[in-house]
Motif scaffolding. Sequence first.
Motif, PDB file in Angstrom:
ATOM      1  N   ASN A 215       0.848  -1.175   0.000  1.00 34.55           N
ATOM      2  CA  ASN A 215       0.000   0.000   0.000  1.00 34.55           C
ATOM      3  C   ASN A 215       0.890   1.233   0.000  1.00 34.55           C
ATOM      4  N   GLU A 217      -0.024   4.543  -0.375  1.00 34.86           N
ATOM      5  CA  GLU A 217      -0.759   5.795  -0.264  1.00 34.86           C
ATOM      6  C   GLU A 217       0.072   6.897   0.394  1.00 34.86           C
ATOM      7  N   VAL A 227      -1.315   3.472  -6.860  1.00 38.32           N
ATOM      8  CA  VAL A 227      -1.960   3.100  -5.602  1.00 38.32           C
ATOM      9  C   VAL A 227      -3.247   2.327  -5.873  1.00 38.32           C
ATOM     10  N   ASN A 230      -2.403  -1.232  -7.246  1.00 39.60           N
ATOM     11  CA  ASN A 230      -1.979  -2.169  -6.203  1.00 39.60           C
ATOM     12  C   ASN A 230      -3.160  -2.637  -5.367  1.00 39.60           C
ATOM     13  N   SER A 231      -4.073  -1.728  -5.089  1.00 34.42           N
ATOM     14  CA  SER A 231      -5.263  -2.094  -4.323  1.00 34.42           C
ATOM     15  C   SER A 231      -6.103  -3.108  -5.098  1.00 34.42           C
ATOM     16  N   ARG A 234      -4.301  -6.532  -4.994  1.00 34.95           N
ATOM     17  CA  ARG A 234      -4.464  -7.194  -3.698  1.00 34.95           C
ATOM     18  C   ARG A 234      -5.817  -7.884  -3.609  1.00 34.95           C
TER      19      ARG A 234
END
Length: 336
Positions: A215, A217, A227, A230-231, A234
């Motif tokens: 994360n 951020e 960001v 990647n979220s 996940r």
Amino acid sequence: MRDGSGEDNNVAPSVYSHVSRPGSHRYKNAKKGLPFNLMLIGESGLGRSTFLNTLCERSVVPTTNVPNPEQAHIAEPMQFKHYSVDMDEDGMKIILNIIDTPGFGNGTDNETCFNQIQEYLETQFDEVLGEENRIKRNPKFKDSRVHAILYFINPTGHSLREIDIELMRRLGNRANIIPVVARSDSLTPRELVLFKQRIMDDITAHNILVFNFPNSEEDDDEDEETVEENSELRAMMPFAVVGCEEVINEDGRPVRVRNYPWGIVEVDNDEHSDFDRLRYVLLNSHIGDLRDRTQNDIYELYRTEKLSGNTVAGAASDNSSAHQPIMAARSHPVVA
């Protein structure tokens, strides 16, 4: 993703891709090619060889003959098989070095397999550590540290088994582990969603370290798009993959498929499989992150343990901080 000029750099990761994704230009000036070392671990019959051929878009591992049924009860010892493939991804030359592990999980007691793989990973670290300590370094030294492990999970539809938990727990602080659901087309969409959730619940409950797309951020260097990406990644874990070696022509476009009586599964279609996204992660968007984490976090942890004489304790210790940055003084890395 945009480069310094502010222009979009979306590319199709593969000739078979259904969508274009942001291109990564970080290593495009690697004249001799960027080495990337990938280990495949999983039991026989989960499609590792087919996956590898699909990933490389060519026949890397030849089709093997069906084993003699009279010898089917004999468990072959695990081996390390090496393959090297030169690839060109979005104008970036990649030297993909694959370490396959046929024979893993075939026995009743897999302790030997666990030890062999851990020893292999640590041996690569020791070779780099030895090179760093040389007064005059070898300019032709090849860094063979494993940048990522794809761990193939049997699509039982239930949860992780003891062999899965033990293997990933042992190796979580020695490599970037990316869990994948093998042969995911054997599950219905609903079954796959529930299976993925149970796997991630088990990973959390057993404190297993996996490459969880950090994360970012709070990192000013990361843009909002990274960001968000990647979220998204996940949320997809573990990646559900399907491999195949059959290509059909659909409206003038090559499509890789698995044929079934009820229809086809398109390997590179995001609605059918996570394969295309995983390929993009490994060979484009996160190749730098995987290499950097191997050098800056995982190797530095091992190096600190080794120099303090604590490698045994470190390997068996709780993994909660294994991928956190090491605060000890760092060596000058070996450039590969």
